[in-house]
Design a protein around this motif. Structure first.
Motif, short mmCIF file in Angstrom:
data_model
loop_
_atom_site.label_atom_id
_atom_site.label_comp_id
_atom_site.label_asym_id
_atom_site.label_seq_id
_atom_site.Cartn_x
_atom_site.Cartn_y
_atom_site.Cartn_z
N SER A 10 0.81 -1.23 0.00
CA SER A 10 0.00 0.00 0.00
C SER A 10 0.84 1.27 0.00
O SER A 10 0.33 2.35 -0.31
CB SER A 10 -0.95 0.01 1.20
N THR A 11 2.13 1.18 0.33
CA THR A 11 2.96 2.40 0.39
C THR A 11 3.61 2.72 -0.95
O THR A 11 4.30 3.73 -1.07
CB THR A 11 4.06 2.26 1.47
N GLY A 12 3.41 1.88 -1.94
CA GLY A 12 4.07 2.09 -3.24
C GLY A 12 3.26 2.98 -4.17
O GLY A 12 2.23 3.55 -3.79
N ALA A 36 3.13 -3.37 3.81
CA ALA A 36 4.33 -2.77 3.19
C ALA A 36 5.52 -3.65 3.55
O ALA A 36 5.39 -4.60 4.34
CB ALA A 36 4.53 -1.35 3.70
N ASN A 37 6.65 -3.33 2.97
CA ASN A 37 7.85 -4.11 3.25
C ASN A 37 8.70 -3.44 4.32
O ASN A 37 9.03 -4.04 5.34
CB ASN A 37 8.65 -4.29 1.96
N ASN A 38 9.06 -2.17 4.10
CA ASN A 38 9.97 -1.46 5.02
C ASN A 38 9.45 -0.12 5.50
O ASN A 38 9.88 0.35 6.55
CB ASN A 38 11.32 -1.20 4.30
N LYS A 125 2.82 -8.02 -11.96
CA LYS A 125 2.92 -8.83 -13.18
C LYS A 125 3.92 -9.95 -13.04
O LYS A 125 3.84 -10.98 -13.71
CB LYS A 125 3.26 -7.95 -14.37
N GLU A 126 4.91 -9.78 -12.12
CA GLU A 126 5.94 -10.80 -11.95
C GLU A 126 5.32 -12.16 -11.60
O GLU A 126 5.85 -13.21 -11.97
CB GLU A 126 6.95 -10.39 -10.87
N THR A 127 4.18 -12.14 -10.91
CA THR A 127 3.48 -13.38 -10.57
C THR A 127 3.16 -14.19 -11.83
O THR A 127 3.36 -15.40 -11.88
CB THR A 127 2.18 -13.05 -9.81
N MET A 204 6.31 5.84 -11.72
CA MET A 204 6.09 4.52 -11.14
C MET A 204 7.17 4.22 -10.10
O MET A 204 8.09 5.00 -9.92
CB MET A 204 6.15 3.45 -12.24
N GLY A 205 7.08 3.06 -9.46
CA GLY A 205 8.11 2.64 -8.52
C GLY A 205 9.44 2.43 -9.25
O GLY A 205 9.48 2.32 -10.48
N ALA A 206 10.54 2.37 -8.47
CA ALA A 206 11.88 2.34 -9.06
C ALA A 206 12.12 1.09 -9.92
O ALA A 206 12.64 1.18 -11.03
CB ALA A 206 12.92 2.41 -7.95
P1 NAD Z 1 6.68 0.46 -5.56
O1 NAD Z 1 8.11 0.13 -5.40
O2 NAD Z 1 6.29 1.88 -5.69
O3 NAD Z 1 5.86 -0.14 -4.32
C1 NAD Z 1 5.98 -1.45 -3.93
C2 NAD Z 1 5.18 -1.77 -2.69
O4 NAD Z 1 5.35 -3.15 -2.38
C3 NAD Z 1 5.59 -0.99 -1.46
O5 NAD Z 1 4.46 -0.79 -0.65
C4 NAD Z 1 6.56 -1.94 -0.76
O6 NAD Z 1 6.59 -1.75 0.64
C5 NAD Z 1 5.97 -3.30 -1.11
N1 NAD Z 1 6.98 -4.35 -1.23
C6 NAD Z 1 8.11 -4.29 -1.97
N2 NAD Z 1 8.80 -5.44 -1.87
C7 NAD Z 1 8.10 -6.25 -1.05
C8 NAD Z 1 8.30 -7.55 -0.53
N3 NAD Z 1 9.39 -8.26 -0.85
N4 NAD Z 1 7.36 -8.07 0.28
C9 NAD Z 1 6.28 -7.36 0.60
N5 NAD Z 1 6.03 -6.12 0.16
C10 NAD Z 1 6.92 -5.56 -0.65
O7 NAD Z 1 6.14 -0.39 -6.82
P2 NAD Z 1 4.97 -0.05 -7.84
O8 NAD Z 1 5.52 0.79 -8.93
O9 NAD Z 1 3.77 0.39 -7.10
O10 NAD Z 1 4.71 -1.48 -8.50
C11 NAD Z 1 4.00 -2.51 -7.82
C12 NAD Z 1 3.68 -3.64 -8.81
O11 NAD Z 1 2.78 -3.10 -9.78
C13 NAD Z 1 4.90 -4.15 -9.59
O12 NAD Z 1 4.75 -5.51 -9.83
C14 NAD Z 1 4.82 -3.39 -10.91
O13 NAD Z 1 5.41 -4.09 -11.98
C15 NAD Z 1 3.32 -3.27 -11.09
N6 NAD Z 1 2.90 -2.14 -11.92
C16 NAD Z 1 3.16 -0.88 -11.51
C17 NAD Z 1 2.77 0.21 -12.29
C18 NAD Z 1 2.99 1.63 -11.83
O14 NAD Z 1 2.54 2.56 -12.48
N7 NAD Z 1 3.67 1.87 -10.73
C19 NAD Z 1 2.13 -0.02 -13.51
C20 NAD Z 1 1.89 -1.33 -13.90
C21 NAD Z 1 2.27 -2.39 -13.10
#
Ligand code: NAD
Ligand code: MG
Length: 386
Positions: A10-12, A36-38, A125-127, A204-206
Motif C-alpha cells: 500500500s505504500t508504493g 508494506a515491506n519497510n 505482473k511478476e506473478t 512509477m516505482g523504481a
Molecule cells: P513500488 O516500489 O512503488 O511499491 C511497492 C510496494 O510493495 C511498497 O508498498 C513496498 O513496501 C511493497 N513491497 C516491496 N517489496 C516487497 C516484498 N518483498 N514483500 C512485501 N512487500 C513488498 O512499486 P509499484 O511501482 O507500485 O509497483 C507494484 C507492482 O505493480 C509491480 O509488480 C509493478 O510491476 C506493477 N505495476 C506498476 C505500475 C505503476 O505505475 N507503478 C504499472 C503497472 C504495473
C-alpha cells in the motif's frame, strides 16, 4: 455492502493511487488490510487515515516500531512477516486483493488469495511472468477472477468487453519506448540509474521504471498478456508508441481493431479493476486528442537486449521466464545501486539463462528453487559487469 479491499504494497506507487481511488468512493470501498515491506512510518500514517482491520509489515525487523506507532489504535491488528501476507489475504471479510507489491514476493500471497476464492486485482505482473500457467490453472479451478491493473492489460480487457464469443486475431501491446528510445549503443553504455529513473510518460516505482527503460517490462507484459488472455505470444505485437495515449488494442478476425485511450493515469485501471463491469466517475485530466500526434514504431530488439531475452524465455517456456525474472530482479537492483551497468543487466540475465537448471514442466516448489538458484547465479555474475 462496501467491498473490503486488502492492498499488498500500500505504500508504493500503485498502492497509494489505489488509496486515492478508495477515498473517492467511500460509499463503495473500505480498506480491510494494508501492507508494506519497510516503510513503517508511511504504513502507520495510512492506517491512521484508513482504519483497516489489520496492517502487515513484511520485513519482521520493523514489527516493534510499527506496533509502537499504532499502540493507541487498539482496533487495528499488527502483524509481520511473509507468512502473515499469505494469511491476511484469506481473511473472511476480504472481497478483493490488490497485488501491488514488487517481484517474486507477490507469488505466494496471490496463490493464497486465489485459493481463498478472492477477486484478484493484479498489478504484480511478476506473478504471471514466473508462474503464469500455474496461476491460470488455479484461478480456473477456484473460480477466482483476475482483473488486470497494468494499464496495457486493462486496455485489452476493456476492448474485450462484449467479445466473449469472438476470437482474438492479434493483440497490439503498446510501449512508450522509455527514456532511451532514441539513444545509440554508445550512449546506452553510459546511462545511469538516475537517467533511467526519469520516465517520459509514467511515474512509477523504481524497479518497474528501470524495467521500462530496458524494455524488460514490455517483455514481461507480453508474458502477462499471454496468460491473462490465453493468446499465444506470436499473436502479441509490441508497438512503440511514445505518447502513451493508446494503452493497447485488440484486432479481431474481421480486421476490426478496438483500442482504449486516455491520459496516462494508473488510477483509471486500478478503479476499473475494482468496479468492473461498472465504470465509476474519476476526477483528473481528460484526453484532448487535438494536443497529440500519435506515432508507432517497431521495437529495436538489438538495442534492447532485455526484450529479446524475454521473447527467448517465452519460446523456451517451462521455468525460463522464472529464471529471467529472478536474474532481472538482481540485475535491476544492481544497476540501481551502481553495481552493474545498464547494458550489463542484459548480459547478466543472458548468462543466468544459460547456467540455471531448466525444467520444462515446473510446479510451485520448482519455481521457488529456480528463483533461489537464478538469484544466486546472477549475484555471482554481477561482479563482471561493473
Ligand atoms: P513500488 O516500489 O512503488 O511499491 C511497492 C510496494 O510493495 C511498497 O508498498 C513496498 O513496501 C511493497 N513491497 C516491496 N517489496 C516487497 C516484498 N518483498 N514483500 C512485501 N512487500 C513488498 O512499486 P509499484 O511501482 O507500485 O509497483 C507494484 C507492482 O505493480 C509491480 O509488480 C509493478 O510491476 C506493477 N505495476 C506498476 C505500475 C505503476 O505505475 N507503478 C504499472 C503497472 C504495473
Ligand atoms: Mg504496463
Amino acid at each position: 455492502m462496501k467491498k473490503q479491499i486488502c492492498i499488498l504494497g500500500s505504500t508504493g506507487s500503485i498502492g497509494t493511487q489505489a488509496l486515492d481511488v478508495i477515498q473517492q468512493h467511500p460509499d463503495l470501498y473500505e480498506v480491510y488490510a494494508l501492507t508494506a515491506n519497510n516503510r513503517v512510518q508511511e504504513l502507520a500514517e495510512q492506517a491512521r487515515k484508513f482504519h483497516p482491520a489489520a496492517v502487515v509489515i513484511a520485513n519482521e525487523d520493523h514489527y516493534k516500531e510499527l506496533s509502537e506507532l499504532l499502540s493507541d489504535q487498539s482496533d487495528i491488528k499488527v502483524y509481520a512477516g511473509k507468512e502473515a501476507l499469505c494469511q491476511i489475504v484469506e481473511a473472511d471479510p476480504v472481497d478483493m486483493v490488490l497485488t501491488a507489491l514488487v517481484g517474486f514476493a507477490g507469488l505466494a500471497p496471490t496463490i493464497h488469495a486465489i485459493k481463498a476464492r478472492k477477486k484478484i486485482c493484479l498489478a504484480n505482473k511478476e506473478t504471471l511472468v514466473v508462474a503464469g500457467e500455474l496461476i491460470r490453472n488455479l484461478a480456473t479451478q477456484y473460480h477466482a477472477p483476475i482483473l488486470p491493473v497494468d494499464s496495457e492489460h486493462s486496455a485489452i480487457f476493456q476492448c474485450l468487453v462484449g467479445e466473449d464469443e469472438n476470437e482474438i486475431d492479434k493483440i497490439l501491446l503498446t510501449c512508450s519506448g522509455g527514456p532511451f528510445r532514441l539513444f545509440d549503443d554508445e550512449q546506452l553504455k553510459n546511462v545511469t540509474a538516475a537517467d533511467a529513473l526519469r520516465h517520459p510518460t509514467w511515474e512509477m516505482g523504481a524497479k518497474i521504471t528501470i524495467d521500462s527503460a530496458s524494455l524488460m517490462n514490455k517483455g514481461f507484459e507480453v508474458i502477462e498478456a499471454k496468460w491473462l488472455f490465453g493468446v499465444p505470444a506470436d499473436k502479441i505485437q509490441v508497438l512503440v508508441h511514445p505518447q502513451s495515449i493508446i494503452h493497447s488494442a485488440v484486432q479481431f478476425t474481421d480486421g476490426s481493431v478496438k483500442a482504449q485511450l486516455g491520459v496516462p493515469d494508473m488510477r483509471l485501471p486500478i478503479q476499473y479493476a475494482f468496479s468492473f463491469p461498472k465504470r465509476l466517475p474519476l476526477n483528473g485530466e481528460r484526453l484532448n486528442l487535438f494536443k497529440h500526434q500519435l506515432e508507432f514504431f517497431e521495437p529495436d530488439l538489438e538495442k534492447f537486449q532485455c526484450l529479446a531475452l524475454a521473447f527467448e524465455a517465452i519460446r523456451r517456456s517451462g521455468n525460463m521466464p522464472c529464471i529471467v525474472n529472478a536474474a532481472n530482479e538482481i540485475a535491476n537492483e544492481g544497476f540501481r545501486h551502481g553495481r552493474c551497468s545498464f547494458l550489463g543487466m542484459g548480459r547478466i540475465i543472458e548468462q543466468t539463462m544459460a547456467k540455471a537448471t531448466f525444467d520444462a514442466s515446473p510446479d510451485y516448489e520448482v519455481y521457488v528453487q529456480t528463483d533461489a538458484e537464478a538469484r544466486h547465479i546472477a549475484r555471482e555474475l554481477m561482479n563482471n559487469y561493473k
